[in-house]
Scaffold this motif. Sequence first.
Motif, short mmCIF file in Angstrom:
data_model
loop_
_atom_site.label_atom_id
_atom_site.label_comp_id
_atom_site.label_asym_id
_atom_site.label_seq_id
_atom_site.Cartn_x
_atom_site.Cartn_y
_atom_site.Cartn_z
N LYS A 14 0.79 -0.93 0.00
CA LYS A 14 0.45 0.22 0.16
C LYS A 14 0.59 1.16 0.00
O LYS A 14 0.11 1.83 0.33
CB LYS A 14 -0.87 -0.08 1.35
N ARG A 64 2.87 -7.35 -5.06
CA ARG A 64 2.72 -7.39 -3.49
C ARG A 64 3.62 -6.62 -3.18
O ARG A 64 3.69 -5.94 -2.16
CB ARG A 64 2.53 -8.85 -3.06
N GLU A 114 -7.30 -9.01 -2.59
CA GLU A 114 -6.13 -8.57 -1.32
C GLU A 114 -6.48 -7.75 -0.54
O GLU A 114 -6.64 -7.22 1.09
CB GLU A 114 -5.06 -9.39 -1.31
N LEU A 115 -6.05 -7.12 -1.03
CA LEU A 115 -5.65 -5.39 -0.48
C LEU A 115 -7.00 -4.10 0.17
O LEU A 115 -7.36 -3.68 1.32
CB LEU A 115 -5.61 -4.25 -2.03
N GLU A 116 -8.63 -4.68 -0.88
CA GLU A 116 -9.87 -4.42 -0.49
C GLU A 116 -9.95 -5.55 0.32
O GLU A 116 -11.57 -5.18 1.07
CB GLU A 116 -10.82 -4.45 -2.04
N SER A 117 -9.72 -6.50 0.74
CA SER A 117 -10.51 -7.11 1.81
C SER A 117 -10.08 -6.60 3.14
O SER A 117 -10.43 -6.98 4.20
CB SER A 117 -9.72 -8.47 1.68
N GLN A 118 -9.21 -5.21 2.91
CA GLN A 118 -9.57 -4.34 4.27
C GLN A 118 -10.37 -3.84 4.59
O GLN A 118 -10.22 -3.09 5.61
CB GLN A 118 -7.58 -4.14 4.63
N GLY A 119 -11.09 -3.20 3.69
CA GLY A 119 -12.86 -2.88 3.56
C GLY A 119 -12.58 -1.38 3.22
O GLY A 119 -13.32 -0.14 3.73
#
Length: 311
Positions: A14, A64, A114-119
């Motif tokens: 990120k 990643r 994977e990034l967006e799984s953090q909300g």
Amino acid sequence: MSQTLQNHPPIHMKWMAETPELQHLRIDELILPGTHNSGSDKQSPNLGLPQEIAQDVSPHEQLRHGIRVLDLRVAFYKNQPADSPRRFQLYHLTSSGRTVAVDIVQKVKAFFQELESQGAPAQEIVILDFHQFDGFTDEAHAELQGLLFDEMEQRLISYQLSDLTLSSFWADYPGRNVVIAYNHSSVRDEFWDGVLQRWPGENLFNTNTLKAFIDSVAQEEKTPCRLTAVQCAKYSLPFHAATDLSHKVDQWFASVDEWSYIQNFYIINTDWSLRHSLIAQCQHANRIRGQRALTHPQEPLQPALRHLNNG
């Protein structure tokens, strides 16, 4: 700041989202770490000759760890069924066994999931530079472009948005993260022109010659909204293998202030791209460039060229 793969390079998933100064820049104004021959890596299914391998890990792992531009060379296998992933394979001299459908399209989508799984919507930009093609016909180009558009449409950043700064872009187009740069004529208005990759035109030369070439690129004027890269890569005898230039990359592209050499560049493509600190240097350099764009909007982004030691 040199960091070898064996010492477990940091994961910078990120780093763009964590660099708020980026909001003052357009996509083509960003200083981005890229990989040269991104699909030719030591984890490839078909591990080729030494001169074919340029990276340590897969394109997915490159993303990643913080790489944001993939240099993709694609071969068309007309004898493969139309619904087979192996119809479009990544290659250098020969196929690496990696495919566009699986190793690029599916893995890029997995990266953002994977990034967006953090909300929160992902605020990373990935540029897929389809730079070189082997065995293609006009029909093959249309087929590959159709595959890319159908699979990536919801994430595509259209070229029509290329004049927006990231602040405007994230406000109005959240969830769009992928630039497809296609180095051939395209029927898709959304696709960008292929990245202008500046390289010396030959592979075998000494490090001083490479640095002199990069110095010349630093002095070139960039066309607005055009994606531009410098190829910081060379090969070495006797095996014509990709040279590990990590020490030189760390030296040449160290980011200290607005007069640092790295401020003269945009996309920087390297071999063995996780063995040095270029990702961290790019993050720091973007902070400086973004702040400079905010405080001096009428001045050029590239400061007066300062040469570094060629040694």
